[in-house]
Write a protein that holds these residues in place. Structure first.
Motif, short mmCIF file in Angstrom:
data_model
loop_
_atom_site.label_atom_id
_atom_site.label_comp_id
_atom_site.label_asym_id
_atom_site.label_seq_id
_atom_site.Cartn_x
_atom_site.Cartn_y
_atom_site.Cartn_z
N GLN A 231 0.84 -1.21 0.00
CA GLN A 231 0.00 0.00 0.00
C GLN A 231 0.87 1.26 0.00
N THR A 232 1.97 1.23 0.75
CA THR A 232 2.88 2.37 0.77
C THR A 232 3.54 2.57 -0.59
N LEU A 233 3.88 1.47 -1.25
CA LEU A 233 4.47 1.55 -2.59
C LEU A 233 3.50 2.21 -3.56
N ALA A 234 2.25 1.81 -3.52
CA ALA A 234 1.26 2.38 -4.45
C ALA A 234 1.11 3.88 -4.24
N VAL A 235 1.18 4.33 -2.98
CA VAL A 235 1.04 5.76 -2.71
C VAL A 235 2.31 6.51 -3.10
N SER A 236 3.46 5.93 -2.81
CA SER A 236 4.72 6.67 -2.99
C SER A 236 5.07 6.88 -4.46
N VAL A 237 4.82 5.90 -5.32
CA VAL A 237 5.26 6.04 -6.72
C VAL A 237 4.48 7.12 -7.46
N SER A 238 3.36 7.55 -6.91
CA SER A 238 2.63 8.63 -7.56
C SER A 238 3.45 9.93 -7.52
N GLN A 239 4.45 10.01 -6.61
CA GLN A 239 5.31 11.19 -6.50
C GLN A 239 6.59 11.05 -7.34
N TYR A 240 6.85 9.83 -7.84
CA TYR A 240 8.16 9.55 -8.43
C TYR A 240 8.16 9.75 -9.94
N GLU A 241 9.37 9.89 -10.47
CA GLU A 241 9.60 9.82 -11.90
C GLU A 241 10.28 8.50 -12.20
N HIS A 242 10.42 8.22 -13.51
CA HIS A 242 11.00 6.93 -13.88
C HIS A 242 12.41 6.77 -13.34
N LYS A 243 13.20 7.85 -13.34
CA LYS A 243 14.59 7.75 -12.90
C LYS A 243 14.69 7.33 -11.43
N ASP A 244 13.66 7.65 -10.65
CA ASP A 244 13.67 7.24 -9.24
C ASP A 244 13.43 5.75 -9.08
N LEU A 245 12.77 5.16 -10.07
CA LEU A 245 12.39 3.74 -9.99
C LEU A 245 13.33 2.83 -10.75
N ALA A 246 14.09 3.39 -11.69
CA ALA A 246 14.77 2.57 -12.70
C ALA A 246 15.55 1.41 -12.11
N ASP A 247 16.30 1.64 -11.04
CA ASP A 247 17.16 0.59 -10.50
C ASP A 247 16.41 -0.47 -9.71
N PHE A 248 15.13 -0.22 -9.43
CA PHE A 248 14.40 -1.13 -8.55
C PHE A 248 13.21 -1.82 -9.23
N LEU A 249 12.97 -1.48 -10.50
CA LEU A 249 11.77 -1.99 -11.16
C LEU A 249 11.73 -3.51 -11.19
N GLU A 250 12.83 -4.12 -11.54
CA GLU A 250 12.84 -5.58 -11.67
C GLU A 250 12.58 -6.25 -10.31
N GLY A 251 13.23 -5.73 -9.26
CA GLY A 251 13.02 -6.30 -7.94
C GLY A 251 11.59 -6.11 -7.45
N LEU A 252 11.03 -4.92 -7.70
CA LEU A 252 9.64 -4.67 -7.31
C LEU A 252 8.69 -5.59 -8.05
N TRP A 253 8.92 -5.74 -9.35
CA TRP A 253 8.05 -6.63 -10.14
C TRP A 253 8.12 -8.06 -9.64
N THR A 254 9.32 -8.52 -9.32
CA THR A 254 9.48 -9.90 -8.83
C THR A 254 8.69 -10.11 -7.53
N SER A 255 8.78 -9.14 -6.63
CA SER A 255 8.07 -9.25 -5.34
C SER A 255 6.56 -9.22 -5.55
N ILE A 256 6.07 -8.30 -6.39
CA ILE A 256 4.63 -8.20 -6.63
C ILE A 256 4.11 -9.45 -7.29
N ARG A 257 4.84 -9.93 -8.28
CA ARG A 257 4.40 -11.16 -8.99
C ARG A 257 4.29 -12.33 -8.04
N ARG A 258 5.28 -12.48 -7.17
CA ARG A 258 5.24 -13.61 -6.24
C ARG A 258 4.04 -13.51 -5.30
#
Length: 1026
Positions: A272-299
């Protein structure tokens, strides 16, 4: 002045040396009264403030701080400046002096005349001289409140401190543990982030000092006086962590770590915190973590057993995709959205080709969550997914697989709609697949599998709700197929789904339904039924079932004024044909047609056109047909169904709904015409006007004519209170006469209801009071005469008028309710009077309810109970032969009270309720059991003291001949098993023996309740049990 000087010295002496805390309030009052100033108080405190004893100095400062806390609003700027300098110096004093110093500084921060620069000065002294976390809880709260006060009034000065302010705050809250202070410190941190304070090089420190509490693990103690909840702390902390992109590099690894943990609450909070926080972010803030976040969400979506975590994971994926979608595309840069979605598609798409495996739906949900994030995402996802789904549907033959594929497609359609905020057809990612999607739906509708057809109707509805996905030709094909299913399919569930679908489509494409479906439905409804025994007929649903579906479909499609203009004449024509006998419609067919008209009146838009339709066409035709039926002679070969009570009862809601919600001005005209019809026999506004001129509907001897008063009730009793009923006094007199003289039940009951409905809305005044008094006098005369032939009629009028007055808190309602109480001892009407209390407390379906604009006050049931329960108790104890009537009345009242009121009031009435369980009247037993059941969940002490009597009566009722009574008693026995074990153990063997019989009851529901109850009682006192 000498006296004032003596006063201040006396107060200081008694507070500092005498330890009399109350003197602080006296000193504050003296300052407010102008007897001395705060600075004079400081002078008087001289010895106390300069004493060599730290505790004496602390008492002196405490007195000054207590006075400031009361008088800070009256200080001058010069006084504040002096006091701040004094307190800043005292911060360097002994630690026992620090708490009162902080209280004084907190009071000064509330002052509106703080000198410029004083906020910075105070904070520098505070951060330099005080170690906040070594203080007690109240002093730490003082510090946090000081910061909040200054942030509210001196924000510019605080910002001038730059990152030093952030560093000072971080040091102050580092290690805080108390939830009350955490809420304060979280508010400060939120202000720092959201009001653009300079974090400087301390962004990581601020994150670390707050993120150490993530995720919140707090359980408030029972009866917590502070009322702090876990949810409050979670939301406050989330506002900090998700407040700035500067935290992204620290927060995202933390979220990945917590999502991968085994703690369910941590997973949920993190997603829930992730969903709220990324609304403030740009892609460059997420770039290094996208794959890890996707892996966790998928699981989590693939493996979790918690719906909440799954929903949070999908929402987080939508937010991530939306954030990446906002990245700007450059010719020399990588398309980050495509890269991320390729990852999602790669991990999920292959599962969609296995529609019988469990990973289909998790994969589909993930793809749909990403698809709904943006228009770009919907185009990428649908291009990758839809061709495969369409191909699979066309190649697979197993109906279950095809249904799963259709359901997946429907979810994608809804996801595309969510992404297309502009609702522009050109931006819709599914436009390219429109022919294939329509072909899938029409193919599924033509199948014989009911589940596949039901799913197809849902998909068709979803397609229709988006622009560009259904062309006119597609709608025509859909209407033809839906009509065919409606008329030929044997499965009622499929037909219900089709009717719901036609309603959705007709609101968007009314022309096709007007030109194609309504004429076809009319033909089927008016067709003479074929021989039901023939081979062809045996393959179709019965003609009655088809008519019923046609009537339901006509109502469902009639939401737009244009459709209503075409559908209502068909229904009126059916009623006319039923009346004349030209088509053999049954009374049940007529009732269904009236219900369809009522549904149309309830759902249609309130426009001038629909108002004209109902008030100028529908209602006059209904009145005309009913009057024609009433005027038929006894020698007609076939009686019209419109004289039957069930049909007239179905016509009433059509009229009342139209008058209550469609065009008040037209409703007023309708009411005026109806009143003139019933009072003077004016039939000029009725169609097919061939009626005699001397009609007297309210005075004639014919029950067929007098029962039409129910239609008058539907008209005049549903008007808004602002609409005035014409000839009201004359009408009320006629209704009173009819209700007290007619021998026909429907006639006198409807007249009484109509009278009561008008009385309820009549304005207060002498006219209303004299009317009520006249009615009470007449009713009482009839009821007090044992030989009267109209006692039942008089009672009916009395009970309905009593309800009308009770609903609006009219003072004369007491006269009628007292009369009702007196009738409980009546030999003939006692039982009916007891039932009358149920009518008083229940909601009425046709009159005296809020939908008909009746004057209904809040909590009238509770008020009636509190004013009259003692009368029932006294009447019961004084009654000789009619005690069951009092029990029945009490049970009827209590059963209609809100459950919360029952729980608080029942202990006082427990003895009577136990008596009611022994009453031979089954309805009394049932209502009493329903009252007792919620009370047994949290039993009051009075109930535990009556356990012997309660258990005995409940056991007896398990052998009742009525199934509902047996079920109610078994549920109560089940609830008893949760009483304190030491109280109910003595009854265990007795209850278990008694429950053996209902285990063999012939009714499955009784056996089921008996199994549950006996199981709980078996575990009582056993190893592993309670």
């Amino acid at each position: 002045m000498a006296a004032d000087s003596a006063l201040v010295l006396s107060l200081v002496e008694e507070f500092v040396s005498g330890l009399v805390d109350s003197k602080a309030k006296e000193a504050a009052a003296a300052v407010k009264d102008g007897k001395f100033t705060v600075l004079e108080l400081v002078e008087a405190l001289g010895q106390g403030l300069t004493s060599s004893q730290p505790h004496t100095r602390a008492r002196g400062v405490q007195l000054l701080s207590d006075v400031l806390n009361e008088c800070y609003g009256s200080l001058t700027e010069r006084e504040v400046e002096v006091l701040i300098a004094f307190y800043e110096n005292r911060l360097k004093d002994h630690y026992v002096v620090t708490p009162p110093v902080l209280q004084g500084l907190k009071a000064l921060t509330k002052s509106s005349v703080l000198p410029p620069g004083s906020a910075v000065s105070m904070l520098r002294s505070l951060f330099q001289d005080v170690h906040v976390q070594s203080l007690m809880l109240a002093e730490r709260a003082c510090v946090y409140n000081m910061l909040l006060n200054l942030m509210q009034t001196r924000e510019a000065e605080l910002k001038s401190l730059g990152a030093d302010f952030v560093f000072g705050f971080v040091q102050s809250m580092d290690g805080e543990r108390d939830p009350r202070n955490l809420l304060l410190s979280f508010q400060i941190a939120t202000n720092i982030i959201h009001r653009d304070y300079d974090l400087g090089k301390f962004a990581e420190e601020l994150f670390e000092v707050t993120s150490c509490y993530f995720p919140i693990d707090f359980s408030p103690p029972p009866n917590d006086p502070h009322g702090i909840t876990k949810e409050e702390l979670i939301l406050a902390l989330r506002s900090i962590l998700a407040g700035t992109p500067k935290f992204a590099e620290f927060l995202l690894p933390l979220i990945i770590e917590k999502v991968d943990s085994d703690v369910q609450s941590a997973k949920l909070d993190s997603l829930q915190t992730l969903a709220v926080s990324v609304s403030q972010y740009e892609h460059k803030d997420l770039a290094d973590f996208l794959e890890g976040l996707w892996t966790s969400i998928r699981r989590e979506v693939f493996q979790t057993s918690s719906e909440k975590i799954e929903s949070a994971g999908l929402a987080a994926l939508t937010a991530l995709t939306s954030c990446v979608s906002r990245s700007v595309l450059n010719s020399d840069s990588e398309d980050s959205l495509s890269t991320f979605l390729d990852l999602v598609i790669k991990d999920c798409n292959h599962h969609l080709s296995e529609p019988d495996l469990k990973l289909v739906w998790p994969s589909a949900k993930l793809l749909q969550a990403a698809c709904s994030a943006s228009i770009r995402a919907s185009h990428i996802i649908t291009a990758a997914v839809m061709p495969s789904l369409i191909e699979q549907y066309n190649t697979r033959t197993q109906c279950s697989h095809r249904r799963t594929l259709l359901e997946v497609v429907q979810k994608f359609i809804q996801s595309v709609k969510a992404s297309n905020v502009s609702e522009n057809a050109e931006d819709n990612a599914l436009v390219a697949y429109r022919p294939s999607l329509c072909s899938m739906v029409f193919s599924a509708l033509s199948e014989t599998n009911d589940s596949l057809q039901i799913t197809a109707t849902s998909v068709l509805t979803s397609l229709a709700q988006q622009k560009g996905l259904l062309e006119e030709s597609d709608v025509e094909v859909a209407v033809d197929q839906l009509t065919k299913i409606l008329l030929t399919d044997e499965d009622d569930r499929v037909c219900l789904a089709v009717i719901e679908c036609t309603g959705a489509l007709a609101a968007l494409h009314p022309a096709q339904f007007i030109s194609k479906m309504i004429p076809r439905l009319k033909i089927e409804m008016f067709a003479v039924p074929m021989d039901e025994d023939s081979i062809e007929a045996s393959k179709r649903p019965s003609h009655h079932a088809v008519r019923q579906r046609c009537l339901s479909a006509l109502a469902a499609v009639s939401t737009e004024p244009g459709v209503v203009r075409e559908s209502t004449p068909v229904l009126l024509e059916l009623l006319t044909a039923a009346h004349t006998g030209s088509v053999p419609f049954t009374a049940e067919d007529v009732v269904l047609a009236c219900r369809s008209l009522q549904r149309i009146a309830e759902q249609v838009q309130d426009t001038e056109e629909t108002g004209q339709c109902f008030h100028r066409v529908v209602i006059p035709r209904l009145l005309s047909l009913a009057l024609q039926a009433a005027l038929q002679g006894e020698d007609v070969p076939r009686s019209s169904p419109l004289v039957e009570e069930s049909v007239l009862s179905a016509v009433v809601p059509v009229i009342s709904t139209s008058c209550s919600r469609l065009q008040p001005k037209l409703a007023e005209e309708t009411a005026s015409k109806a009143v003139s019809l019933f009072l003077t026999g004016n039939v000029s506004f009725l169609p097919d006007n061939s009626f005699p001129s001397n009609i007297q509907l309210l005075k004639g001897d014919s029950w067929k004519q007098s029962q039409l008063v129910c239609l008058l009730m539907g008209c005049v009793c549903s008007l808004p209170r602002s609409v005035e009923v014409p000839q009201l006094d004359e009408l009320l007199c006629a209704l009173e006469d009819l209700s007290c003289s007619s021998s026909h039940a429907l006639s006198y009951t409807a007249a009484a209801k109509c009278f009561a409905g008008l009385v309820n809305k009549r304005p207060l005044g002498e006219g209303l009071d004299s009317l009520i008094q006249r009615t009470v006098k007449r009713v009482s005369a009839e009821l007090d005469s044992p030989n009267s032939s109209v006692r039942t009629q008089a009672f009916t009028l009395m009970i309905w008028v009593a309800k009308a007055l009770l609903l609006r808190y009219h003072p004369l309602s007491t006269t009628l309710t007292n009369k009702l109480f007196s009738l409980l001892d009546d030999a003939d009407l006692g039982s009916v009077a007891a039932d009358g209390f149920s009518l008083l407390m229940s909601d009425s379906g046709d009159v005296l309810h809020r939908a008909s604009h009746a004057d209904v006050r809040i909590m009238y049931r509770q008020r009636f109970f509190s004013e009259n329960s003692s009368k029932l108790v006294q009447g019961f104890h004084s009654a000789q032969e009619k005690k069951p009537n009092y029990l029945k009345a009490l049970s009827n009242i209590v059963n209609k009270l809100p459950k919360q009121v029952q729980v608080t009031e029942l202990p006082a009435l427990l003895s009577l309720l136990l008596e009611a369980l022994s009453c031979p009247d089954l309805s009394v037993q049932l209502s009493t059991l329903s009252c007792l059941e919620p009370v047994l969940v949290d039993p009051p002490p009075a109930l535990i003291q009556q356990l012997e009597a309660l258990v005995s009566r409940l056991i007896t009722l398990t052998s009742s001949p009525a199934m509902d009574v047996k079920i109610g008693s078994l549920r109560c026995i089940h609830a008893l098993s949760h009483f304190p074990a030491h109280e109910i153990l003595p009854f265990r063997a007795r209850v278990l023996r008694a429950l053996a019989k209902p285990l063999d009851d012939k009714k499955r529901l009784v056996r089921s309740e008996a199994v549950h109850a006996r199981g709980e009682w078996f575990l009582l006192g056993s190893p592993g049990g309670r």
